[in-house]
Enzyme design. Sequence first.
Site, mmCIF file in Angstrom:
data_model
loop_
_atom_site.group_PDB
_atom_site.id
_atom_site.type_symbol
_atom_site.label_atom_id
_atom_site.label_comp_id
_atom_site.label_asym_id
_atom_site.label_seq_id
_atom_site.Cartn_x
_atom_site.Cartn_y
_atom_site.Cartn_z
ATOM 1 N N PRO A 2 0.746 -1.240 0.000
ATOM 2 C CG PRO A 2 -0.111 -1.088 2.155
ATOM 3 C CD PRO A 2 0.981 -1.701 1.353
ATOM 4 C CD GLU A 3 4.404 3.808 -2.865
ATOM 5 O OE1 GLU A 3 4.264 4.918 -3.418
ATOM 6 O OE2 GLU A 3 5.348 3.052 -3.126
ATOM 7 C CE LYS A 58 2.596 6.316 1.720
ATOM 8 N NZ LYS A 58 4.008 6.111 2.073
ATOM 9 N NE ARG A 111 8.147 -6.545 6.683
ATOM 10 C CZ ARG A 111 8.808 -5.710 5.918
ATOM 11 N NH1 ARG A 111 8.386 -5.459 4.697
ATOM 12 N NH2 ARG A 111 9.872 -5.128 6.351
ATOM 13 N NE ARG A 255 11.884 2.090 2.372
ATOM 14 C CZ ARG A 255 11.731 0.928 2.993
ATOM 15 N NH1 ARG A 255 12.149 0.764 4.218
ATOM 16 N NH2 ARG A 255 11.150 -0.064 2.386
#
Length: 265
Positions: A2-3, A58, A111, A255
């Site tokens: 999800p973005e 988000k 997760r 990242r």
Amino acid sequence: MPELPEVEAVVRKLRRSATGARIAGFQAFRARATHPQTAEHVEGSVGRSIVRFERRGKHIVVRLDGGVALDVHLKMSGNLTVIPDARMHALTVRAVFALSDGRGLVLDDPRMLGHVNLFTNQELEQRLGSIGIDPLSPEFTPEFLAAAAKRSAKPVKIFLTDQKPLAGLGNIYAAEALFRARVDPARQAARLSKQKIRALHESIGAVLAEAVPAAVRSYRNPGNHEGMHYRVYDREGEPCITCGRPIGRMVQAGRSTYFCPRCQK
DNA sequence: AGTCACCTGATT
DNA sequence: AATCAGGTGACT
């Protein structure tokens, strides 16, 4: 995954399937699912009905009657869906809202980084108050982007994924927007020219205009991945679609940032 | 702004 | 066994 586009797809689907539903029970299978609150606190949602679903960056906001709301964040791997039978959920489901018709609204997250909290509407505004404006809203103008960028001391890619000025872009779509605008991700946001700002504003819109429908499609039938085709993301070493040179990867704030070293200068 | 922590699972 | 993953909050 999800973005903004994926969260938007989730919210649109929930609007059609669960608006008006009444919450009859709540159970968390991992304490982390309600972090930093307790499961007992989130049980305060039981007996209330879902008024509407909203997206704030988000975050998924589930407005309930009685002046309260659930705040759901999917983090890296979460999903929020309605299943036909609240008792028949997958192993990766971390929390279940049993609905009064027997269905379940479930937070599914292998997760376990995602979570759901219950707030009063007032508390929620406080909590989400620092979140920036939505790139899909009319407030997102080139002038806004220019002013926000000027105030930032960060490289433009970090600026775009910081949720405070602009809410919703993440690692993938920030990289995609920068590529389309031909902007170097390492460039200081405050140093971008008027033209680059304008190009970036336009490419953010273009990337999202492509990504939202793609996300809606792939969430409609989860088996068939009719997802968006990325121009740079996860394409290290593959040829740039514009110049043919290999796509590069660098690390910013821990990242990966994918980019074309030739096109983005 | 960079690094780690939160977690599991996929990939090398 | 080690590294990486779409996010973010708490450190430094």
